[in-house]
Enzyme design. Structure first.
Site, mmCIF file in Angstrom:
data_model
loop_
_atom_site.group_PDB
_atom_site.id
_atom_site.type_symbol
_atom_site.label_atom_id
_atom_site.label_comp_id
_atom_site.label_asym_id
_atom_site.label_seq_id
_atom_site.Cartn_x
_atom_site.Cartn_y
_atom_site.Cartn_z
ATOM 1 N N TYR A 1 -9.694 11.549 3.586
ATOM 2 C CA TYR A 1 -9.834 11.474 2.128
ATOM 3 C C TYR A 1 -11.153 12.118 1.689
ATOM 4 O O TYR A 1 -11.213 12.781 0.663
ATOM 5 C CB TYR A 1 -9.761 10.021 1.655
ATOM 6 C CG TYR A 1 -8.466 9.340 2.032
ATOM 7 C CD1 TYR A 1 -8.409 8.404 3.061
ATOM 8 C CD2 TYR A 1 -7.277 9.658 1.381
ATOM 9 C CE1 TYR A 1 -7.214 7.803 3.422
ATOM 10 C CE2 TYR A 1 -6.082 9.061 1.730
ATOM 11 C CZ TYR A 1 -6.060 8.134 2.757
ATOM 12 O OH TYR A 1 -4.870 7.539 3.126
ATOM 13 N N GLU B 1 -3.799 15.131 2.242
ATOM 14 C CA GLU B 1 -4.293 14.204 1.213
ATOM 15 C C GLU B 1 -4.678 14.924 -0.072
ATOM 16 O O GLU B 1 -4.849 14.294 -1.109
ATOM 17 C CB GLU B 1 -5.492 13.424 1.751
ATOM 18 C CG GLU B 1 -5.204 12.595 2.992
ATOM 19 C CD GLU B 1 -4.014 11.667 2.820
ATOM 20 O OE1 GLU B 1 -3.321 11.431 3.827
ATOM 21 O OE2 GLU B 1 -3.751 11.203 1.688
ATOM 22 N N HIS C 1 2.348 14.465 -0.938
ATOM 23 C CA HIS C 1 2.784 14.385 0.460
ATOM 24 C C HIS C 1 4.232 14.847 0.584
ATOM 25 O O HIS C 1 4.575 15.603 1.489
ATOM 26 C CB HIS C 1 2.682 12.940 0.970
ATOM 27 C CG HIS C 1 1.286 12.457 1.205
ATOM 28 N ND1 HIS C 1 0.348 13.151 1.935
ATOM 29 C CD2 HIS C 1 0.664 11.312 0.807
ATOM 30 C CE1 HIS C 1 -0.777 12.461 1.990
ATOM 31 N NE2 HIS C 1 -0.612 11.348 1.319
ATOM 32 N N HIS D 1 0.858 -1.187 0.000
ATOM 33 C CA HIS D 1 0.000 0.000 0.000
ATOM 34 C C HIS D 1 0.895 1.237 0.000
ATOM 35 O O HIS D 1 1.785 1.380 0.836
ATOM 36 C CB HIS D 1 -0.953 0.013 1.200
ATOM 37 C CG HIS D 1 -2.056 0.998 1.015
ATOM 38 N ND1 HIS D 1 -3.216 0.711 0.321
ATOM 39 C CD2 HIS D 1 -2.135 2.296 1.363
ATOM 40 C CE1 HIS D 1 -3.977 1.791 0.279
ATOM 41 N NE2 HIS D 1 -3.353 2.770 0.907
ATOM 42 N N ALA D 2 0.640 2.156 -0.932
ATOM 43 C CA ALA D 2 1.536 3.305 -1.140
ATOM 44 C C ALA D 2 1.598 4.202 0.087
ATOM 45 O O ALA D 2 0.613 4.358 0.804
ATOM 46 C CB ALA D 2 1.062 4.110 -2.350
ATOM 47 N N HIS E 1 -6.627 0.479 5.424
ATOM 48 C CA HIS E 1 -6.608 1.477 6.494
ATOM 49 C C HIS E 1 -7.142 0.959 7.825
ATOM 50 O O HIS E 1 -6.890 1.585 8.867
ATOM 51 C CB HIS E 1 -7.384 2.703 6.039
ATOM 52 C CG HIS E 1 -6.770 3.352 4.838
ATOM 53 N ND1 HIS E 1 -6.791 2.750 3.598
ATOM 54 C CD2 HIS E 1 -6.108 4.516 4.674
ATOM 55 C CE1 HIS E 1 -6.151 3.529 2.734
ATOM 56 N NE2 HIS E 1 -5.723 4.590 3.357
ATOM 57 N N HIS F 1 -0.390 11.607 -5.992
ATOM 58 C CA HIS F 1 -0.896 11.691 -4.621
ATOM 59 C C HIS F 1 0.255 11.593 -3.626
ATOM 60 O O HIS F 1 0.394 12.422 -2.723
ATOM 61 C CB HIS F 1 -1.919 10.566 -4.383
ATOM 62 C CG HIS F 1 -2.448 10.546 -3.000
ATOM 63 N ND1 HIS F 1 -3.570 11.240 -2.610
ATOM 64 C CD2 HIS F 1 -1.984 9.939 -1.879
ATOM 65 C CE1 HIS F 1 -3.775 11.058 -1.309
ATOM 66 N NE2 HIS F 1 -2.830 10.270 -0.853
ATOM 67 N N GLU F 2 1.125 10.614 -3.831
ATOM 68 C CA GLU F 2 2.264 10.425 -2.910
ATOM 69 C C GLU F 2 3.243 11.582 -3.031
ATOM 70 O O GLU F 2 3.760 12.085 -2.031
ATOM 71 C CB GLU F 2 2.983 9.109 -3.222
ATOM 72 C CG GLU F 2 2.124 7.864 -3.032
ATOM 73 C CD GLU F 2 1.413 7.814 -1.691
ATOM 74 O OE1 GLU F 2 0.265 7.349 -1.651
ATOM 75 O OE2 GLU F 2 1.986 8.294 -0.685
HETATM 76 O O1 KAW Z 1 -4.555 5.293 0.875
HETATM 77 C C1 KAW Z 1 -4.322 6.019 -0.068
HETATM 78 C C2 KAW Z 1 -2.880 6.442 -0.389
HETATM 79 C C3 KAW Z 1 -1.971 6.168 0.805
HETATM 80 C C4 KAW Z 1 -1.546 7.467 1.565
HETATM 81 O O2 KAW Z 1 -0.699 8.235 0.743
HETATM 82 O O3 KAW Z 1 -2.683 8.267 1.872
HETATM 83 C C5 KAW Z 1 -0.809 7.088 2.882
HETATM 84 C C6 KAW Z 1 -1.641 6.177 3.801
HETATM 85 C C7 KAW Z 1 -0.813 5.781 4.995
HETATM 86 C C8 KAW Z 1 -0.848 6.551 6.157
HETATM 87 C C9 KAW Z 1 -0.074 6.185 7.267
HETATM 88 C C10 KAW Z 1 0.746 5.045 7.189
HETATM 89 C C11 KAW Z 1 0.772 4.290 6.011
HETATM 90 C C12 KAW Z 1 0.005 4.672 4.904
HETATM 91 N N1 KAW Z 1 -0.518 8.336 3.602
HETATM 92 C C13 KAW Z 1 0.745 8.793 3.666
HETATM 93 O O4 KAW Z 1 1.693 8.231 3.164
HETATM 94 C C14 KAW Z 1 0.929 10.054 4.433
HETATM 95 C C15 KAW Z 1 2.205 10.507 4.734
HETATM 96 C C16 KAW Z 1 2.383 11.671 5.462
HETATM 97 C C17 KAW Z 1 1.287 12.422 5.887
HETATM 98 C C18 KAW Z 1 0.010 11.969 5.596
HETATM 99 C C19 KAW Z 1 -0.171 10.793 4.865
HETATM 100 N N2 KAW Z 1 -5.283 6.457 -0.923
HETATM 101 C C20 KAW Z 1 -6.687 6.125 -0.667
HETATM 102 C C21 KAW Z 1 -7.673 6.796 -1.653
HETATM 103 C C22 KAW Z 1 -7.138 7.874 -2.495
HETATM 104 C C23 KAW Z 1 -7.203 9.197 -2.210
HETATM 105 N N3 KAW Z 1 -6.661 9.917 -3.249
HETATM 106 C C24 KAW Z 1 -6.223 9.069 -4.211
HETATM 107 C C25 KAW Z 1 -5.619 9.302 -5.435
HETATM 108 C C26 KAW Z 1 -5.254 8.217 -6.222
HETATM 109 C C27 KAW Z 1 -5.499 6.901 -5.795
HETATM 110 C C28 KAW Z 1 -6.130 6.655 -4.531
HETATM 111 C C29 KAW Z 1 -6.490 7.753 -3.770
HETATM 112 C C30 KAW Z 1 -6.907 4.609 -0.816
HETATM 113 O O5 KAW Z 1 -6.066 3.956 -1.477
HETATM 114 O O6 KAW Z 1 -7.917 4.147 -0.298
HETATM 115 ZN ZN ZN Z 2 -2.262 10.151 1.094
#
Ligand code: KAW
Ligand code: ZN
Length: 587
Positions: free
Chosen positions: A486, A374, A350, A316-317, A476, A346-347
């Site tokens: 989100y 996000e 961040h 998971h990214a 999540h 998206h990444e």
């Molecule tokens: O979960 C993610 C991407 C992962 C993340 O980049 O949000 C990641 C989640 C995470 C948080 C904590 C620990 C491990 C993973 N968040 C971060 O990497 C992050 C880093 C620093 C600050 C805030 C978030 N996207 C969501 C939905 C989504 C929202 N926008 C998108 C754009 C394109 C694709 C998917 C999505 C999903 O896949 O359900």
């Molecule tokens: Zn994110």
């Protein structure tokens, strides 16, 4: 207690120095586990996490000795955040260790989960099962994969989640909060936050109902009405995604004007031999075009941009701040698809936020609120994914601008953004009710499907029971990552987009705007991002957009032309009944 400003400043200086090395060490241990899942790396990560939690407790106790009432607002805010440490405040170290172990066990189960189609034919989620959901139209195969994934993940972590749950209800281990949900909502600094998101969801529901009706009618043609329940729900395995959270891979079935070029550029990316690195360079190039900060050397050197062979990783990214002002990484099992191009942006969003606020005191190196973090990358994607921009970067060669392509584009964006809204909203509705103790372990799955059926209008393709734990099949939940962020981001990103398009001098409808090369927009965005969480998010929102509240209006304006089209196409075949079909009550 101590109200000496001089001493307080020295304490903050010490906190800032020591926290950088403490948090850096914690991130390195977590990175080692995430990029190489072994028992040894898991143990080491849990050990370092405990040490970090105890250090935070010590600093919170020392901060509590100061009387901050005479300090300036910024100092008061820093002291507040140093003391606000959530579950790290648990004084029972044995319980704290157990909590961190349970969480890492759930993360391992999820990340190593595989779907078996036969004895020696087992496939991981990334890339195999994800590709299956994006490309297959074989509903039997999709149904097997849908059930198989839930058997291999959620079902296996129900007891672990029940143990985790016991740490989150009153008296919450997060000192000062009724339960973990209350702690998570406190990050939005408004005591009406849950009513705010409910209001926004209700406001956006009509758009979703229209899209749901249009998609249902098209899927009935594709798969035959027989497998659709009378209640109006759409079986969850037919929507092109393991969780039915975004439906953009169904574009080929759903384009209003199929004679026009398809806007999913996956094929063109493969044809042009795109690599994971190239995908991230496209994103980096966009930020450079805005005059923003480009990825540092270490990013390219230390990130994990594709799934490594021969070891288990958390696919998971995610984006990582190593808290030393120069080491920032992305971990993504990048596949060559448009969805991964979007995820890479998206990444990268961040990472850009990390870069912009890297000179803030450590406690302010965060999003103005979690939804801001996000939204950054997704705002860039709103420009990148326009046909005009895709044509500009050579991914949509035979594009001709006309209003049929326009509607096709809006449909493609709605399948990504409108489809997501109930999903983005419902996950934490379920979790907040669990943390409040309203939803007991004996009702986890019933409460989950009530929300999935009621708010999202989807139904399980096979009967469900309390032997299952379907929330655990979504990253999540085992990852213990909040999700309402989100939903907040999907509203904010259109407010940001509208403001930046205005600054970039865009004329015409919002959905045709591309802020590429606008240094004015880049300057405005950078100025807001560099504040981190040093001020309340309403101030940051005001600096960028002039507004001080979340508003669904920009999102609704963006999709207005499509809503008109859908209303005309749907007639009165809209909506679904509240009762959940094929939910098997406990046997
Ligand atoms: O979960 C993610 C991407 C992962 C993340 O980049 O949000 C990641 C989640 C995470 C948080 C904590 C620990 C491990 C993973 N968040 C971060 O990497 C992050 C880093 C620093 C600050 C805030 C978030 N996207 C969501 C939905 C989504 C929202 N926008 C998108 C754009 C394109 C694709 C998917 C999505 C999903 O896949 O359900
Ligand atoms: Zn994110």
């Amino acid at each position: 207690n101590n109200s000496d400003v001089e001493e307080a400043s020295l304490f903050l200086e010490e906190y800032n120095n020591v926290s950088q090395t403490t948090f850096n060490r914690n991130m390195e241990a977590a990175w080692t586990f995430n990029t190489n899942i072994t028992n040894e790396n898991q143990k080491k990560m849990v050990e370092v996490q405990l040490e970090t939690d105890l250090w935070q407790q010590e600093m919170a106790n020392r901060a509590a000795a100061f009387n901050t009432s005479a300090f300036n607002a910024t100092m008061q805010r820093q002291f507040y955040k140093i003391k606000d440490i959530g579950t790290a405040a648990m004084t029972d170290h044995g319980k704290l260790q157990k909590l961190n172990e349970v969480l890492s066990d759930m993360e391992s189960i999820y990340s190593t989960g595989k779907v078996c189609f036969a004895e020696n034919d087992c496939k991981p989620l990334d890339p195999d099962i994800t590709r299956l959901f994006e490309t297959s139209r074989d509903e039997q195969k999709l149904r097997i994969a849908w059930k198989g994934w839930r058997d291999q993940t959620g079902r296996k972590m129900r007891d672990l989640y029940t143990t985790f749950h016991s740490f989150c209800v009153y008296p919450c281990v997060c000192v000062g909060y009724a339960d973990t949900g209350a702690y998570w909502r406190s990050w939005y600094e408004m005591d009406t936050f849950d009513q705010e998101v409910k209001r926004l969801f209700e406001q956006l529901k009509p758009l979703y109902e229209q899209l749901h009706a249009f998609v249902r009618q098209r899927l009935k043609k594709q798969y035959g009405a027989a497998i659709f329940p009378q209640t109006g729900h759409i079986p969850a395995h037919l929507l092109g995604n393991m969780w039915a959270q975004s439906w953009n891979s169904l574009q080929d079935l759903l384009m209003p004007f199929p004679s026009k070029p398809i806007l999913d550029v996956t094929e063109e990316m493969v044809k042009q031999k795109y690599t994971p690195r190239k995908i991230f360079e496209v994103s980096d190039d966009f930020f450079k075009s805005l005059g923003m900060i480009e990825m540092p050397f270490e990013f390219w050197n230390k990130s994990m941009l594709e799934r490594p062979a021969g070891r288990e990783v958390v696919c998971h990214a995610s984006a990582w701040d190593f808290y030393n002002g120069r080491d920032f990484r992305v971990k993504q099992c990048t596949d060559i698809t448009m969805d991964h191009l979007s995820t890479a942006h998206h990444e990268m969003g961040h990472i850009e936020y990390f870069l912009q606020y890297r000179n803030q005191p450590l406690v302010f190196r965060d999003g103005a609120n979690p939804g801001f973090h996000e939204a950054v990358g997704d705002v860039i994607s709103l420009s990148v994914e326009t046909p005009k921009h895709l044509n500009k970067i050579g991914l949509l060669p035979n594009y001709v601008e006309d209003n049929e392509t326009d509607i096709n584009f809006l449909m493609a964006m709605a399948l990504q953004k409108i489809a997501f809204l109930p999903f983005g909203y419902l996950i934490d509705q379920w979790r907040w009710s669990v943390f409040k103790g309203v939803t007991k372990a004996s009702d986890y799955n019933k409460a989950w499907w009530n929300l999935r059926c009621g708010l999202q209008g989807v139904s399980p393709p096979v009967p469900r029971s309390e032997e299952d734990f379907d929330p655990g099949a979504k990253y999540h939940i085992p990852g213990n990552t909040p999700y309402i962020r989100y939903f907040v981001s999907y509203v904010l990103q259109f407010q940001f987009h509208k403001a930046l398009c205005g600054i970039a001098g865009h004329n015409g409808p919002l959905h045709t705007c591309d802020i590429y090369n606008s240094s004015a927009a880049g300057q405005k965005l950078s100025a807001m991002l560099s504040k981190g969480s040093s001020q309340v998010w309403t101030e940051s929102l005001k600096e960028l957009t002039g507004q001080t509240t979340m508003s669904a209006q920009p999102l609704m304006d963006y999709f207005q032309p499509l809503l008109d089209y859908l209303r005309a196409a749907n007639g009165d075949e809209v909506g679904w009944s509240d009762d959940c079909p094929s939910f098997a009550d406990p046997l």
